[in-house]
Motif scaffolding. Structure first.
Motif, short mmCIF file in Angstrom:
data_model
loop_
_atom_site.label_atom_id
_atom_site.label_comp_id
_atom_site.label_asym_id
_atom_site.label_seq_id
_atom_site.Cartn_x
_atom_site.Cartn_y
_atom_site.Cartn_z
N ILE A 256 33.57 26.71 -19.55
CA ILE A 256 33.01 26.81 -18.19
C ILE A 256 33.07 28.24 -17.69
N VAL A 257 34.03 29.03 -18.16
CA VAL A 257 34.10 30.45 -17.79
C VAL A 257 32.90 31.18 -18.38
N VAL A 258 32.58 30.88 -19.63
CA VAL A 258 31.43 31.50 -20.30
C VAL A 258 30.13 31.08 -19.61
N THR A 259 30.04 29.83 -19.22
CA THR A 259 28.86 29.34 -18.51
C THR A 259 28.66 30.11 -17.22
N PHE A 260 29.73 30.27 -16.46
CA PHE A 260 29.66 31.01 -15.19
C PHE A 260 29.23 32.46 -15.42
N CYS A 261 29.85 33.12 -16.39
CA CYS A 261 29.53 34.52 -16.67
C CYS A 261 28.08 34.68 -17.10
N THR A 262 27.58 33.76 -17.90
CA THR A 262 26.19 33.80 -18.36
C THR A 262 25.23 33.63 -17.19
N LEU A 263 25.51 32.67 -16.32
CA LEU A 263 24.65 32.45 -15.16
C LEU A 263 24.70 33.63 -14.19
N LEU A 264 25.86 34.25 -14.08
CA LEU A 264 25.98 35.44 -13.23
C LEU A 264 25.13 36.58 -13.78
N TYR A 265 25.14 36.74 -15.09
CA TYR A 265 24.34 37.79 -15.73
C TYR A 265 22.85 37.51 -15.54
N ILE A 266 22.46 36.26 -15.69
CA ILE A 266 21.05 35.87 -15.51
C ILE A 266 20.62 36.14 -14.07
N TYR A 267 21.51 35.86 -13.13
CA TYR A 267 21.20 36.13 -11.71
C TYR A 267 20.91 37.62 -11.51
N TYR A 268 21.75 38.48 -12.07
CA TYR A 268 21.55 39.92 -11.94
C TYR A 268 20.25 40.34 -12.62
N TYR A 269 20.00 39.81 -13.80
CA TYR A 269 18.81 40.18 -14.56
C TYR A 269 17.53 39.75 -13.84
N GLN A 270 17.54 38.56 -13.25
CA GLN A 270 16.37 38.08 -12.53
C GLN A 270 16.12 38.88 -11.25
N LYS A 271 17.20 39.33 -10.62
CA LYS A 271 17.07 40.10 -9.38
C LYS A 271 16.56 41.51 -9.63
N THR A 272 17.03 42.11 -10.71
CA THR A 272 16.74 43.53 -10.94
C THR A 272 15.76 43.79 -12.09
N GLY A 273 15.65 42.83 -13.01
CA GLY A 273 14.83 43.05 -14.19
C GLY A 273 15.48 43.99 -15.18
N LYS A 274 16.77 44.26 -14.98
CA LYS A 274 17.49 45.20 -15.85
C LYS A 274 18.76 44.54 -16.39
N PHE B 49 28.72 44.54 -17.08
CA PHE B 49 28.95 43.13 -17.41
C PHE B 49 29.08 42.93 -18.91
N LEU B 50 28.20 43.57 -19.66
CA LEU B 50 28.19 43.39 -21.11
C LEU B 50 29.50 43.86 -21.74
N ILE B 51 30.02 44.97 -21.27
CA ILE B 51 31.28 45.49 -21.80
C ILE B 51 32.44 44.57 -21.43
N VAL B 52 32.44 44.09 -20.19
CA VAL B 52 33.48 43.15 -19.75
C VAL B 52 33.42 41.87 -20.56
N TYR B 53 32.21 41.35 -20.77
CA TYR B 53 32.04 40.10 -21.51
C TYR B 53 32.51 40.22 -22.95
N LEU B 54 32.45 41.42 -23.49
CA LEU B 54 32.92 41.65 -24.85
C LEU B 54 34.38 41.26 -24.99
N PHE B 55 35.15 41.42 -23.91
CA PHE B 55 36.58 41.14 -23.96
C PHE B 55 36.96 39.81 -23.31
N VAL B 56 35.97 39.13 -22.75
CA VAL B 56 36.24 37.84 -22.11
C VAL B 56 36.45 36.75 -23.15
#
Length: 399
Positions: free
Chosen positions: A119-137, A142-149
């Motif tokens: 569920i932590v991974v699900t949340f982090c993935t959805l958070l990343y998608i939210y940022y990507y949809q908002k900015t297109g970037k 996040f990617l570096i943090v997720y590497l260690f999550v």
């Protein structure tokens, strides 16, 4: 009128989510700590250890506090999937249905109650998608943090790699490959042991995570969207996770929690495809769709009921140990019975049992010996019953 309708659905979603979370809090108190959860709590140096220890330090060493961080991530995962679909659906009711299906997926509900990273991974993935949809970037932080999550984000990096190839984003192609390589270097890849096929097992687990008919429709949806060339970022994430989990399962047993978080986020894609197919047909030609929807709803409700209220299953099982949640039962009730007899220190040949009891303040000591197998000589016997069914019996003798 549209604003009023939107506010109405907002109230429905957040009210349903609040009630569901409260129910899950009560359900979490009916579970006992499992051996793997105890290992994470007492010994492992991981994100799960940090989360559970912080929570129990604040709220006390109990089952609700142990599972509270994961209920927190569940709550905000549902919020995120609702927010992420704000501009995805034409009709608000489709958006609400999509969110509610995600909210009640058996796999998502289970992940919210157990000490695991899903569920932590699900949340982090959805958070990343939210940022990507908002900015297109893409967000490098996040990617570096997720590497260690968690190690499962290696699949996420691969998905970004494939998506970047389609987008012809050369920078992200290299970045995602580097992150994937680093993830493999940090966590490694399990390939030891004798090759053995677990494809059907993996398929069955996915079916239980979604509910059987919904998982079949998931297969159809990703195929249909792929053929129609409607391959969104979410599509790449889900398809990459599914394909690699299936490929690996031909050789070895896969840890489904490493892949499922990336697959369940595809629910909005499935719902949109279904309603598009449904609405382009005249009412008299919607019978198959109606039948399928009812079938999915029934199986989903059945799975939800079994996931949340599973103890009555002991009434129909010949062997209690065959219960799918057995490893999360018994020990809490056993610790209460031991405390009633002022037995706070025990020893046993079952080290897993001792570690689980430790969470409930039954410590390792040499005054009493405890076993879940019958002893020839014992001073106390503690039957553990659910709904009148004896699911386990503990035997204790003085040393």
């Amino acid at each position: 009128m549209m604003i009023q309708s939107k506010n109405q659905y907002n109230k429905i979603i957040y009210f349903t989510l609040a009630i569901t979370t409260i129910v899950l809090i009560f359900v979490s108190n009916t579970l006992s700590i499992s051996y793997k959860e105890a290992l994470n709590f007492f010994y492992n140096n991981s994100l799960l250890s940090i989360l559970t220890n912080i929570s129990t330090t604040i709220f006390g060493e109990n089952d609700i506090a142990l599972r509270l961080p994961f209920l927190f991530f569940y709550f905000f995962s549902v919020v995120l999937i609702y927010i992420n679909t704000k501009d995805y659906f034409k009709y608000q009711i489709d958006r609400a249905i999509s969110t509610i299906i995600f909210m009640f997926l058996p796999g998502v509900l289970s992940a919210s109650l157990l000490v695991n990273s899903a569920i932590v991974v699900t949340f982090c993935t959805l958070l990343y998608i939210y940022y990507y949809q908002k900015t297109g970037k893409h967000n490098y932080f996040f990617l570096i943090v997720y590497l260690f999550v968690d190690n499962s984000f290696a699949i996420f990096f691969l998905a970004i790699f494939f998506h970047s190839i389609r987008k012809k984003d050369n920078l992200m192609i290299y970045v995602s490959l580097i992150l994937f390589g680093l993830s493999m270097g940090i966590y490694g890849f399990e390939s030891s042991g004798k090759p053995k096929g677990f494809f059907l097992d993996t398929f069955a687990i996915y079916a239980s995570i979604f509910s059987p008919f919904l998982f079949l429709y998931f297969f159809y949806s990703i195929y249909r969207l792929g053929v129609k060339n409607e391959r969104s970022f979410i599509w790449y994430i889900s398809v990459t996770a599914l394909i690699f989990s299936m490929i690996f399962s031909f050789r070895q047993q896969v840890y489904i929690e490493n892949y499922a978080p990336f697959v369940v986020i595809s629910i909005p894609l499935m719902v949109k495809l279904f309603f598009h197919s449904y609405r382009v047909r005249l009412k008299e030609f919607r019978k198959v769709h109606n039948f399928f929807a009812i079938l999915v709803l029934i199986t989903l409700l059945l799975n939800i009921t079994i996931t949340i209220f599973n103890k009555p299953l002991y009434l129909v099982l010949n062997n209690p140990k065959k219960h799918f949640v057995y490893k999360y039962h018994v020990v809490k009730e056993l610790s209460k019975e031991l405390k009633k007899q002022h037995i706070n220190y025990v020893t046993s040949s079952d080290e897993k049992l001792l570690l689980r009891l430790k969470f409930y303040k039954i410590y390792k000591g040499k005054k009493y010996y405890i076993s879940l197998n019958k002893l020839n000589d014992y001073n106390f016997v503690f039957p553990i019953k659910y709904f009148g069914v004896n699911v386990a019996t503990a035997y204790v003798k003085k040393i």
